[in-house]
Design an enzyme around this catalytic site. Structure first.
Site, PDB file in Angstrom:
ATOM      1  N   GLY A  94       0.840  -1.184   0.000  1.00  9.16           N
ATOM      2  CA  GLY A  94       0.000   0.000   0.000  1.00  9.16           C
ATOM      3  C   GLY A  94       0.877   1.235   0.000  1.00  9.16           C
ATOM      4  O   GLY A  94       2.093   1.131   0.184  1.00  9.16           O
TER       5      GLY A  94
ATOM      6  N   PRO B 236       2.805   4.709   0.986  1.00  7.54           N
ATOM      7  CA  PRO B 236       3.533   5.027   2.213  1.00  7.54           C
ATOM      8  C   PRO B 236       2.625   5.723   3.224  1.00  7.54           C
ATOM      9  O   PRO B 236       1.785   6.533   2.839  1.00  7.54           O
ATOM     10  CB  PRO B 236       4.624   5.998   1.735  1.00  7.54           C
ATOM     11  CG  PRO B 236       4.729   5.811   0.274  1.00  7.54           C
ATOM     12  CD  PRO B 236       3.392   5.346  -0.190  1.00  7.54           C
ATOM     13  N   GLY B 237       2.782   5.372   4.470  1.00  5.74           N
ATOM     14  CA  GLY B 237       2.009   6.022   5.517  1.00  5.74           C
ATOM     15  C   GLY B 237       0.611   5.473   5.725  1.00  5.74           C
ATOM     16  O   GLY B 237      -0.172   6.038   6.473  1.00  5.74           O
ATOM     17  N   THR B 238       0.299   4.361   5.082  1.00  7.17           N
ATOM     18  CA  THR B 238      -1.040   3.804   5.252  1.00  7.17           C
ATOM     19  C   THR B 238      -1.119   2.882   6.465  1.00  7.17           C
ATOM     20  O   THR B 238      -2.166   2.292   6.714  1.00  7.17           O
ATOM     21  CB  THR B 238      -1.491   3.017   4.006  1.00  7.17           C
ATOM     22  OG1 THR B 238      -0.403   2.208   3.571  1.00  7.17           O
ATOM     23  CG2 THR B 238      -1.902   3.952   2.895  1.00  7.17           C
ATOM     24  N   GLY B 239      -0.018   2.746   7.193  1.00  3.37           N
ATOM     25  CA  GLY B 239      -0.082   1.989   8.448  1.00  3.37           C
ATOM     26  C   GLY B 239       0.379   0.548   8.356  1.00  3.37           C
ATOM     27  O   GLY B 239      -0.022  -0.275   9.170  1.00  3.37           O
ATOM     28  N   LYS B 240       1.257   0.229   7.399  1.00  3.58           N
ATOM     29  CA  LYS B 240       1.716  -1.155   7.250  1.00  3.58           C
ATOM     30  C   LYS B 240       2.576  -1.568   8.444  1.00  3.58           C
ATOM     31  O   LYS B 240       2.377  -2.637   9.017  1.00  3.58           O
ATOM     32  CB  LYS B 240       2.502  -1.305   5.939  1.00  3.58           C
ATOM     33  CG  LYS B 240       1.651  -1.002   4.719  1.00  3.58           C
ATOM     34  CD  LYS B 240       2.408  -1.172   3.429  1.00  3.58           C
ATOM     35  CE  LYS B 240       3.491  -0.133   3.215  1.00  3.58           C
ATOM     36  NZ  LYS B 240       2.963   1.234   3.082  1.00  3.58           N
TER      37      LYS B 240
ATOM     38  N   HIS C 252     -16.670  12.333 -13.424  1.00  3.91           N
ATOM     39  CA  HIS C 252     -15.978  11.450 -14.365  1.00  3.91           C
ATOM     40  C   HIS C 252     -16.337   9.983 -14.089  1.00  3.91           C
ATOM     41  O   HIS C 252     -16.753   9.243 -14.990  1.00  3.91           O
ATOM     42  CB  HIS C 252     -14.468  11.692 -14.235  1.00  3.91           C
ATOM     43  CG  HIS C 252     -13.610  10.866 -15.131  1.00  3.91           C
ATOM     44  ND1 HIS C 252     -12.935  11.389 -16.199  1.00  3.91           N
ATOM     45  CD2 HIS C 252     -13.299   9.539 -15.115  1.00  3.91           C
ATOM     46  CE1 HIS C 252     -12.256  10.435 -16.808  1.00  3.91           C
ATOM     47  NE2 HIS C 252     -12.458   9.296 -16.160  1.00  3.91           N
ATOM     48  N   GLU C 253     -16.210   9.579 -12.826  1.00  9.09           N
ATOM     49  CA  GLU C 253     -16.479   8.178 -12.487  1.00  9.09           C
ATOM     50  C   GLU C 253     -17.969   7.851 -12.613  1.00  9.09           C
ATOM     51  O   GLU C 253     -18.331   6.771 -13.061  1.00  9.09           O
ATOM     52  CB  GLU C 253     -15.974   7.856 -11.075  1.00  9.09           C
ATOM     53  CG  GLU C 253     -14.469   8.001 -10.876  1.00  9.09           C
ATOM     54  CD  GLU C 253     -13.638   7.183 -11.867  1.00  9.09           C
ATOM     55  OE1 GLU C 253     -14.104   6.110 -12.301  1.00  9.09           O
ATOM     56  OE2 GLU C 253     -12.534   7.648 -12.221  1.00  9.09           O
TER      57      GLU C 253
ATOM     58  N   ASP D 256      -7.950   6.522 -20.009  1.00  2.60           N
ATOM     59  CA  ASP D 256      -9.127   6.046 -20.744  1.00  2.60           C
ATOM     60  C   ASP D 256      -8.886   6.173 -22.235  1.00  2.60           C
ATOM     61  O   ASP D 256      -9.181   5.263 -23.012  1.00  2.60           O
ATOM     62  CB  ASP D 256     -10.362   6.893 -20.396  1.00  2.60           C
ATOM     63  CG  ASP D 256     -10.710   6.803 -18.927  1.00  2.60           C
ATOM     64  OD1 ASP D 256     -10.353   5.793 -18.297  1.00  2.60           O
ATOM     65  OD2 ASP D 256     -11.356   7.744 -18.419  1.00  2.60           O
TER      66      ASP D 256
HETATM   67  P1  ADP Z   1       3.750   2.613   6.487  1.00  6.51           P
HETATM   68  O1  ADP Z   1       4.540   1.559   7.173  1.00  6.51           O
HETATM   69  O2  ADP Z   1       2.608   2.070   5.695  1.00  6.51           O
HETATM   70  O3  ADP Z   1       4.551   3.595   5.688  1.00  6.51           O
HETATM   71  P2  ADP Z   1       3.309   3.463   9.168  1.00  6.51           P
HETATM   72  O4  ADP Z   1       2.767   2.241   9.759  1.00  6.51           O
HETATM   73  O5  ADP Z   1       4.735   3.757   9.406  1.00  6.51           O
HETATM   74  O6  ADP Z   1       3.044   3.489   7.610  1.00  6.51           O
HETATM   75  O7  ADP Z   1       2.400   4.689   9.620  1.00  6.51           O
HETATM   76  C1  ADP Z   1       2.944   5.868  10.129  1.00  6.51           C
HETATM   77  C2  ADP Z   1       2.081   6.410  11.235  1.00  6.51           C
HETATM   78  O8  ADP Z   1       0.838   6.839  10.723  1.00  6.51           O
HETATM   79  C3  ADP Z   1       1.747   5.413  12.297  1.00  6.51           C
HETATM   80  O9  ADP Z   1       2.732   5.354  13.264  1.00  6.51           O
HETATM   81  C4  ADP Z   1       0.435   5.925  12.849  1.00  6.51           C
HETATM   82  O10 ADP Z   1       0.651   6.934  13.799  1.00  6.51           O
HETATM   83  C5  ADP Z   1      -0.195   6.582  11.638  1.00  6.51           C
HETATM   84  N1  ADP Z   1      -1.185   5.685  11.013  1.00  6.51           N
HETATM   85  C6  ADP Z   1      -1.104   5.172   9.765  1.00  6.51           C
HETATM   86  N2  ADP Z   1      -2.180   4.416   9.491  1.00  6.51           N
HETATM   87  C7  ADP Z   1      -2.944   4.412  10.594  1.00  6.51           C
HETATM   88  C8  ADP Z   1      -4.177   3.769  10.935  1.00  6.51           C
HETATM   89  N3  ADP Z   1      -4.845   3.000  10.077  1.00  6.51           N
HETATM   90  N4  ADP Z   1      -4.679   4.002  12.169  1.00  6.51           N
HETATM   91  C9  ADP Z   1      -4.020   4.774  13.044  1.00  6.51           C
HETATM   92  N5  ADP Z   1      -2.854   5.382  12.782  1.00  6.51           N
HETATM   93  C10 ADP Z   1      -2.305   5.220  11.575  1.00  6.51           C
HETATM   94 ZN    ZN Z   2     -11.831   7.390 -16.396  1.00 10.16          ZN
END
Ligand code: ADP
Ligand code: ZN
Length: 608
Positions: free
Chosen positions: A197, A199-203, A419-420, A495
């Protein structure tokens, strides 16, 4: 293993050899010198036989003439003798001086130091080349941080949204909790799970939460840490990570940015990157070598699953892949709720409004908003964080260096929604079109929004009318933008390129043009159709080329008109779909049907 031992022998003998050499060398130097008692030394001075004296701390050296008149070097140990200088002056010692260099160690170190250093450096290189990371220094150890469960109390509760991912990971949690029970039941558990996913999505957060839920140790490392300057270091770090995992099983190993090591082996400039390849191979070997029975599970994260080496994704390796989507509005609100627990909020703060005004933001951005807002409030000596702080924080993050392109403006969001909705409505009202499965205006990868159609069953043949309908659906996004805003955007680029491709193939490969008949005008089915046409089929006249162009244009025009017709007559439904899309950012096929049929759909729960 054997190689490792050999290296140690070499190291041992080299050291021994150099020490012996140094000793022999220094004693050779000393053999020229006569050791004198201090009293003898003074006697020689008084008898005028000493010609040179060099005083240093701990030793006196010089030259004297012995009783046979032979010039010799001497050395003696100095004593506290205030008269020495006077004696020397009185007795015609020609040269006398003092130095602060002491004895023979200094010169030897000076002469040999660089050589010794060179030798050590050479050895160090040798060991990093052969990947022997265990004994010498701790160079090559993983930087894996050991975060044990006691100080890591992150659970699924701390991760808002990502419900599907959590559900899938729950199985891993159960396994780690009681691996014995699991094996008795014969459950098969994946060795590796890949989270992908943006970056920053919480992996990383999710991975930590899995360990936290299961109450097992968590070892994390990053792919970029594996790829170091020296060959072999990465491989030894991988080995080390797995060793640690085995020792503290059951546990969870986490490798962030796995694409740094796991990139397709043939991709990249110059083809091969030895270090990375070696590290990747080591990773594959370790993954094949360990058994889930040991209670060790490997989790990895990437935002580029497309560049990963296929070997990594084979069964028995990362055979489970979980997508971590960008959060939709509900999820954003939930994430904001989690992060607002750490700050005191003013009564006027409405998380729903914030969630609504931050399309395109991921979890890390939202956490950042709360942080920034708290800082701003603190700077103003406020006791609580108010809405104004939060608005200012959002602005800061949008204009910040990394997130510039993330936020989608209200105007853009509206355009994307139309659009969608256009794609969806045309797909809905064309008989040969696949049913609409989902519409979303949450950005995913390069796409700002998407409409997914799924066929009702597997298909091996596609009819002309199906292709034409497909074209109408593809063009519907652009058509709607044009009708509603009297302006077109770059959003339809993909498209248009897809539509051009299909129309071209219909004419040049599928023989679907009435004017040209069932003839093939293209050499292969590559994307760069026009080029192939010119290069491979010059036996066709220019007239034919003109007709091909005309036919392709015709097909596009006909399907575009069809699209325009449907959208114009159904415009009131399009508006309705857009309203719902703006509100909830995604719609299922069923919800779409309800909107079209004029039924109301379950309203969003605003008080989360
Ligand atoms: P990734 O590894 O996908 O780049 P991170 O896990 O390092 O992302 O997320 C960075 C920070 O963003 C986390 O430490 C948290 O504070 C916040 N965060 C991201 N996604 C969530 C979520 N679904 N719920 C709560 N906090 C989140
Ligand atoms: Zn389209």
């Amino acid at each position: 293993m054997k190689e490792k031992k050999n290296l140690w022998y070499i190291f041992f003998w080299l050291t021994l050899f150099s020490i012996i050499f140094m000793l022999v060398n220094s004693s050779r130097q000393r053999s020229h010198e006569v050791d004198l008692e201090y009293s003898q030394f003074k006697q020689y001075i008084r008898s005028g036989n000493v010609s040179k004296v060099l005083v240093s701390s701990g030793i006196i050296k010089g030259q004297f003439q012995d009783s046979d008149g032979v010039l010799k070097k001497f050395r003696t140990v100095p004593m506290n003798d205030p008269n020495l200088i006077k004696d020397m002056e009185d007795n015609k010692v020609l040269e006398f001086s003092a130095t602060d260099k002491n004895g023979w160690i200094g010169p030897i170190l000076l002469n040999w130091g660089p050589i010794i250093l060179l030798m050590l450096f050479w050895l160090w290189l040798m060991r990093s080349v052969t990947g022997n990371g265990k004994h010498m220094m701790s160079f090559g150890k993983t930087k894996a941080k050991i975060a044990s469960n006691t100080n890591l109390k992150i659970t699924f509760k701390d991760v808002a949204g990502c419900e599907e991912a959590k559900e899938e990971l729950q199985e891993i949690v159960e396994f780690l909790k009681n691996s014995d029970k699991f094996q008795k039941l014969g459950g098969r558990i994946p060795k590796g799970v890949l989270l992908f996913g943006a970056p920053g999505t919480g992996k990383t957060l999710l991975a930590k939460a899995v360990a936290g839920e299961a109450g097992v140790p968590f070892f994390s490392s990053s792919g970029s840490e594996f790829v170091e300057m020296f060959v072999g270091v990465g491989a030894s770090r991988v080995r080390d990570l797995f060793d640690r995992g085995r020792k503290s099983a059951p546990c969870l190993l986490f490798v962030d940015e796995i694409d740094a090591v796991g990139r397709h082996r043939l991709s990249g400039i110059g083809g091969g990157h030895d270090e990375r390849e070696q590290t990747l191979n080591q990773l594959l070997v370790e993954m094949d070598g360990f058994d889930t029975k040991e209670g060790v599970i490997l989790l990895a994260a990437t935002n580029r699953p497309d560049v990963l080496d296929p070997a990594l994704l084979r069964p028995g390796r990362f055979d489970r892949q979980i997508m971590i989507p960008n959060p939709d509005m509900q999820d954003r609100k939930a994430i904001l709720t989690v992060h607002s627990k750490k700050v005191k909020l003013d009564g006027n703060v409405d998380l729903h409004v914030i969630a609504k005004s931050t399309p395109g933001f991921v979890g890390a951005d939202l956490a950042n908003i709360m942080n920034e807002a708290a800082l701003l409030a603190a700077r103003n000596n406020q006791k609580v964080v108010n809405m104004k702080n939060i608005e200012e924080a959002i602005e800061r993050i949008i204009t910040g260096p990394q997130r510039k392109s993330r936020l989608i403006s209200k105007k853009e969001k509206k355009i994307i929604a139309y659009h969608e909705a256009g794609h969806a409505i045309v797909a809905k009202f064309l008989s040969s079109s696949d049913p609409v499965h989902k519409i979303s205006i949450i950005p995913r990868g390069p796409a700002l929004g998407y409409t997914i159609q799924l066929p009702e069953q597997d298909k091996y043949l596609t009819s002309k009318s199906e292709l034409l309908d497909k074209l109408s659906v593809l063009l519907a996004g652009r058509v709607t933008e044009e009708l509603v805003f009297s302006e077109i955007t770059t959003g339809a680029q993909n498209d248009i390129s897809k539509a051009t491709d299909i129309a071209t193939k219909m004419v040049t490969e599928f023989g679907m043009s009435e004017q040209l008949g069932p003839l093939r005008f293209s050499n292969n089915s590559a994307n760069s159709m026009q080029k192939d046409l010119v290069e491979s089929d010059l036996n066709h006249s220019w007239k034919t080329f003109e007709i091909i162009d005309e036919e392709i244009k015709n097909i596009i025009n006909i399907t575009k008109n069809k699209s325009t017709e449907i959208i114009t007559t159904k415009m009131n439904i399009v508006h309705k779909i857009v309203d719902h899309l703006l509100e909830r950012e995604k719609l299922t096929g069923k919800e779409l049907d309800k909107i079209i049929n004029g039924e109301s759909i379950i309203p969003l729960c605003h008080s989360l």
